[in-house]
Design an enzyme around this catalytic site. Structure first.
Site, PDB file in Angstrom:
ATOM      1  N   SER A  59       0.954  -1.252  -0.036  1.00 57.73           N
ATOM      2  CA  SER A  59      -0.032  -0.120   0.029  1.00 57.73           C
ATOM      3  C   SER A  59       0.920   1.345  -0.009  1.00 57.73           C
ATOM      4  CB  SER A  59      -0.788   0.051   1.219  1.00 57.73           C
ATOM      5  OG  SER A  59      -1.545   1.207   1.496  1.00 57.73           O
ATOM      6  N   TYR A 102      -1.871  -1.051   9.899  1.00 58.05           N
ATOM      7  CA  TYR A 102      -1.900  -1.176   8.451  1.00 58.05           C
ATOM      8  C   TYR A 102      -0.594  -0.894   7.746  1.00 58.05           C
ATOM      9  CZ  TYR A 102      -3.628  -1.316   3.765  1.00 58.05           C
ATOM     10  OH  TYR A 102      -4.084  -1.309   2.407  1.00 58.05           O
TER      11      TYR A 102
END
Length: 255
Positions: A144, A158
């Site tokens: 990401s 995350y």
């Protein structure tokens, strides 16, 4: 067709980027294993693939459960004879994520388990299938933009898990190059999946993409799926151990 003759496992293929990838891979000639935790979502993707003239098989799979992952890969091998591509798409973050001093420890472990451990497990059994078949293959992991820069909203769990995916990608690329198995990662920026759009709305935000020729600030699932098709295809045969950012310049341009 760019993926003719290939068998591709796509995790989290019941919605969003995974569903878009299943349709794109199928349109390029791949036989697709739709690995999805939620049966109704996976069956719908299977229906859409077949309706479009492709070949796909839904297999219920929890990427955090090794026996479930192993069984899914076994179905892929039994149904289609082998595995050429593994696309680790399953994962994501939640609003419960946050700054290190505030976030619940259980959310830390949930995120690491889904985003990093799940990628490890599917890669583990997918690579075993590739080695058994011989002839190489392609593993595509999902990291990401949040692993490449810090988010002021505080997605600590995350960001850390997705940074781990980058390290895993490079280690795998080094391990399997001699076997012809390429391992790369895609780092999406903001992408207009139903889940992301719902999260933006829940927080009272809006999506505003400029009109005209400018690169949008929010991508579409198809943008990520197209990058995955390239990394799955023989067109990328000299590319391994790389992180491909598909983020409209978010990790390059300070806005």
């Amino acid at each position: 067709m760019r993926l003719a003759g290939k068998v591709a496992i796509i995790t989290g293929a019941g919605s969003g980027i995974g569903r878009s990838a299943a349709l794109r891979f199928s349109a390029e000639g791949a036989r697709v294993v739709i690995a999805e935790l939620v049966p109704e979502h996976g069956k719908e993707t299977e229906r859409l693939v077949r309706e479009a003239g492709g070949e796909g098989q839904f297999v219920e799979c929890d990427v955090t459960d090794e026996s479930s992952v192993e069984a899914m890969v076994d179905v892929a091998r039994a149904t289609y004879g082998g595995v050429h591509v593994v696309y680790n798409n399953a994962g994501g973050s939640r609003d419960e994520d946050g700054a290190v001093h505030e976030v619940d420890v259980n959310e830390w472990w949930r995120t690491v388990r889904v985003d990093l451990y799940g990628t490890f497990l599917v890669s583990r059994h997918g690579v075993r299938a590739m080695l058994a078949r011989g002839g190489g293959g392609s593993v595509i992991n999902t990291t990401s933009a949040a692993a490449l820069l810090g988010l002021a909203t505080g997605r600590s769990c995350y960001s850390a898990a997705k940074a781990g995916v980058i390290g895993l990608t490079k280690a795998m690329a080094a391990s399997y190059a001699a076997s012809g198995i390429r391992v790369n990662a895609i780092a999406p920026g903001g992408t207009a999946t139903d889940r992301i759009l719902a999260g933006i709305a829940r927080r009272g935000g809006t999506v505003q993409n400029p009109e005209g020729p400018a690169i949008p600030t929010l991508g579409q699932p198809l943008d990520i799926a197209n990058a995955a098709v390239f990394l799955a295809s023989d067109e990328s045969r000299m590319i391994t151990g790389q992180v491909l950012s598909v983020d409209g310049g978010a990790t390059t341009i300070r806005r």
